[in-house]
Design an enzyme around this catalytic site. Structure first.
Site, mmCIF file in Angstrom:
data_model
loop_
_atom_site.group_PDB
_atom_site.id
_atom_site.type_symbol
_atom_site.label_atom_id
_atom_site.label_comp_id
_atom_site.label_asym_id
_atom_site.label_seq_id
_atom_site.Cartn_x
_atom_site.Cartn_y
_atom_site.Cartn_z
ATOM 1 N N HIS A 156 41.568 22.685 2.624
ATOM 2 C CA HIS A 156 42.710 23.379 1.665
ATOM 3 C C HIS A 156 43.567 22.104 1.271
ATOM 4 C CE1 HIS A 156 41.210 26.900 3.633
ATOM 5 N NE2 HIS A 156 40.947 27.505 2.357
ATOM 6 N N GLU A 160 39.781 40.655 7.793
ATOM 7 C CA GLU A 160 40.777 41.120 6.932
ATOM 8 C C GLU A 160 40.628 42.448 6.366
ATOM 9 O OE1 GLU A 160 40.058 40.238 2.270
ATOM 10 O OE2 GLU A 160 40.251 38.461 3.633
#
Length: 778
Positions: A698, A609
């Site tokens: 998740h 990222e």
């Protein structure tokens, strides 16, 4: 006269009201009507604040119930076929199902929003037929106007960006999808025009990542179509995060305004304007206040920039604004009561950035003398921090410079280390493990809170942590995992925990930002030179190892992730910050090894990222990011096994850099995009230890043995079984006890079945050809 604006405002609220409302709804605490009511109040409070601060063009439709890209997808009816939906407004149950998964259907993939710490839900287009389910920008515009008298600036994700960020279609189908979506965008704009809207912000951040000639053709089609559909609307084509590619062509597009980032894309955009000029028929949105960083800008310097640009574009065609949405910064500095004053006075969160924008807009119109007092105070605040001891630790700076000049390599190459580690650890084929954290129950969070408040002694808190470790050590053994972890119950956040134990960091009380969904994080602030102050993880890891005969991994967060998940100082290079972190963390790695911990995981989930958006800058970043990791880990013995973990990103374009990290085992989050990454390994040989996450942590659902078996089998088609590990795709901190135990049991069972298949295939491969042929005849 110039105007002021922002590109978006934080959703979560100063007290995380948004998060609490959402999680209350998910838990069944209140009904859907109550959620709508709470969100409406939060949204209106935010709009009211922007109005009272003096922002001229106030964004609307930047608020979301989860994620703005998901909002765009459901607005167009782009719901994956595995969810029950036919037409009309998408129900919240389906909306949150796409984001989080259901018992029957897996969630859509989640990945990083460009190179920020925010995650979006990736739209899936295959099997869908676009339709305008509801005009969300129109609804937001009406609300602001009717309830607060605000003539808002609706914000929409542009067609090119939306399609570039979507999946589930072939590249040859891109234009066909564009033809399907453009009429829907045109309808949205026509209805906004009829309602009386003046400006509409259309976000096209992909324009800073590279614009091909084919994309330029598409952009011409898109904006001719949209301008023709609503000729009375003013369209602000908004870019951010970097300088625009193909500047000369982009600024000729048939729109009324172009928004540029003059913080992160300052040099490139400024160079382009000086070289090409700026069209006389357009407004320039100047992103002069950093929407991603938390430091006050040098307002005198930024005012000079605005004045420079005003020599190319008259001030009455300038909008002074944030570089991007303020989604990426906390709400307000006002609530911070414990920070050193020299630091606090240099900070600027969302509300303070609003005031900075208004001040600079005033300075541009009335001149520097009209805001001289504020400029002087700003300069004094910034100089005080810059001259402080925290930013001038000369011995640390010199030690890191000397140490980081050496080439960081392990004693022996991986193949030789692998043989030594296999002999030492005697692990089975397809070893099983987890990524590190286990569920942080309400009891764990309450105990930590009581200890921090001083209501529990350190001895009582430590005894509680030991109880948690013992429980989960026994559970891991009972489930059948091969390599165990202590569970990280003493840690709030994987970055905050280490920041609290290193010099050069500060921590806010309320500096929360949204990471994904209701997941909010409070990034540490790196404001000074970083240094090691003492052992950070040894005690808990040693205790866990004393409770089992199986290996226990020491767990650290790596230097690049700590840096990328912190708010970092802006007066030195990120490379220098990374090396300071590596120097400190290496001392912890060596302390763990001295304490008898022979497996050490240094997590780097955030390496990708931080990758620059410009391809020309990516190689340099990856080189020093990999170097920082190796500086952290290269000093250990051959038998000490270095693990790492990466998540939340696409990795197909950096496989070589992952290899260069030279970790003995790397685990990668792939459960939501398993096929895509497997394809990368079909194209690239990978000969180090690797674990591809076999289930999505998740989502609250428990994946079946068959699901995980399918993931394992596909991975083993392209990866060596001797080097393959089985693990969840990420830490289990946010999950519950029962679902965690059930999921891990299924994972171990899927591994058992895979081991049988691999062993059978190996036996079959060693049989003489004549024997195999005879068996086939039978």
């Amino acid at each position: 006269m110039s105007k002021s604006s922002v590109l978006g405002y934080p959703r979560i609220g100063a007290d995380r009201e948004w998060k609490k409302a959402l999680e209350g709804f998910w838990s069944g605490k209140w009904e859907e009507a109550e959620l709508h009511s709470r969100f409406t109040q939060i949204r209106l409070d935010h709009l009211r604040k922007l109005k009272e601060t003096g922002i001229d063009l106030i964004p609307v439709n930047d608020f979301s119930y989860y994620d703005h890209i998901l909002d765009t997808a459901v607005m167009f009816g782009l719901v994956p076929s595995r969810f029950t939906y036919h037409s009309g407004t998408v129900p919240l149950s389906v909306y949150y199902g796409i984001a989080r998964g259901t018992k029957e259907a897996a969630a859509s993939e989640m990945t990083k929003w460009f190179n920020t710490n925010y995650h979006y839900i990736v739209p899936e287009l295959n099997g869908t037929t676009p339709q305008l389910t509801e005009n969300k920008p129109l609804i937001a515009y009406r609300e602001a106007k009717e309830k607060l008298g605000i003539d808002g600036k609706p914000v929409i994700v542009g067609p090119l960006t939306f399609l570039k960020l979507s999946k589930g279609y072939a590249q040859s189908e891109f234009d066909a999808w564009l033809e399907k979506l453009l009429p829907l965008y045109a309808q949205i704009l026509r209805e906004l025009e009829a309602e009386g809207a003046v400006w509409v912000q259309i976000d096209e951040p992909v324009l800073v990542t590279g614009v091909s000639d084919e994309d330029l053709r598409r952009l011409q089609t898109i904006y001719h179509t949209l301008t023709s559909a609503a000729p009375k609307l003013k369209l602000m084509l908004q870019t951010y995060f970097e300088a625009v590619e193909q500047f000369a062509e982009v600024v000729k597009l048939p729109v009324q305004g172009i928004g540029l980032d003059f913080v992160h894309g300052r040099q490139g955009n400024l160079h382009s304007i000086r070289k090409y000029g700026f069209p006389e028929d357009k407004v320039l949105g100047i992103g002069v206040i950093d929407g991603r960083g938390i430091w006050k800008s040098s307002q005198r310097e930024q005012l000079k920039l605005l004045q420079d640009l005003a020599s190319h574009v008259p001030s009455d065609r300038i909008i002074v604004q944030s570089s991007c949405s303020l989604l990426h910064v906390p709400v307000t500095v006002e609530r911070e009561t414990r920070l050193p004053s020299v630091l606090k006075m240099a900070l600027s969160f969302a509300d303070e950035k609003l005031a900075e924008i208004v001040l600079l807009s005033k300075g541009l119109v009335k001149g520097a003398d009209a805001v001289a007092e504020e400029l002087d105070q700003n300069e004094s605040d910034l100089q005080a921090l810059q001259q402080s001891e925290d930013r001038n630790r000369i011995k640390i700076q010199q030690a890191v410079a000397e140490w980081s000049a050496h080439e960081p390599v392990r004693n022996r190459p991986f193949a030789e280390r692998y043989a030594a580690q296999q002999a030492h650890w005697q692990l089975p084929l397809l070893p099983t493990t987890t990524i590190g954290s286990f569920p942080q129950s309400p009891e764990v969070r309450k105990a930590r809170q009581l200890w921090r408040k001083g209501e529990w002694s350190s001895e009582k808190y430590e005894a509680f942590i030991h109880e948690q470790i013992e429980f989960w050590m026994k559970l891991q053994e009972e489930v059948g995992l091969d390599v165990l972890v202590h569970g990280e119950f003493e840690r709030t956040d994987m970055v905050e925990f280490f920041g609290e134990k290193l010099g050069g960091f500060a921590f806010t009380e309320n500096g929360w930002v949204q990471s994904y969904g209701s997941r909010c994080v409070k990034p540490p602030v790196i404001y000074g030179d970083i240094f090691f102050t003492g052992e950070m993880t040894v005690k808990e890891t040693q205790y866990a190892q004393s409770r089992t005969n199986r290996p226990v991994k020491g767990m650290l967060t790596g230097p690049i992730t700590i840096m990328n998940w912190s708010f970092v100082r802006d007066d030195v290079s990120r490379e220098q910050i990374a090396y300071q972190l590596a120097y400190a963390l290496r001392q912890e790695v060596e302390a763990l090894e001295r304490a008898g911990i022979g497996m050490i995981q240094v997590d780097e989930p955030a390496v990708r990222e931080g990758l620059p958006l410009k391809a020309s800058e990516q190689s340099e970043y990856l080189n020093w990011a990999v170097r920082a990791f190796r500086l952290t880990t290269c000093s250990v013995k051959d038998t000490t096994q270095i693990h790492t973990h990466m998540c939340y990103c696409e990795f197909h374009d950096m496989i070589d850099s992952i290899k260069d990290m030279d970790a003995d085992v790397i685990s990668i989050e792939t459960s939501r995009s398993h096929g895509e990454l497997i394809h990368s390994f079909e194209q690239n040989t990978y000969n180090l230890g690797i674990g591809l996450g076999v289930y999505d942590i998740h989502s609250p659902r428990v994946p079946s043995v068959d699901e995980m078996t399918a993931m394992i089998e596909r991975a083993l088609r392209v990866l060596d079984p001797k080097l393959f590990w089985i693990n969840p795709d990420c830490g289990l901190k946010t999950r519950g006890l029962e679902e965690t135990a059930a999921s891990l049991r299924n994972m171990v069972e899927a591994t058992r079945l895979a081991r049988v298949r691999v062993a059978t295939n190996e036996v079959e491969a060693t049989r003489p050809a004549t024997a195999r042929l005879a068996q086939q005849v039978k």
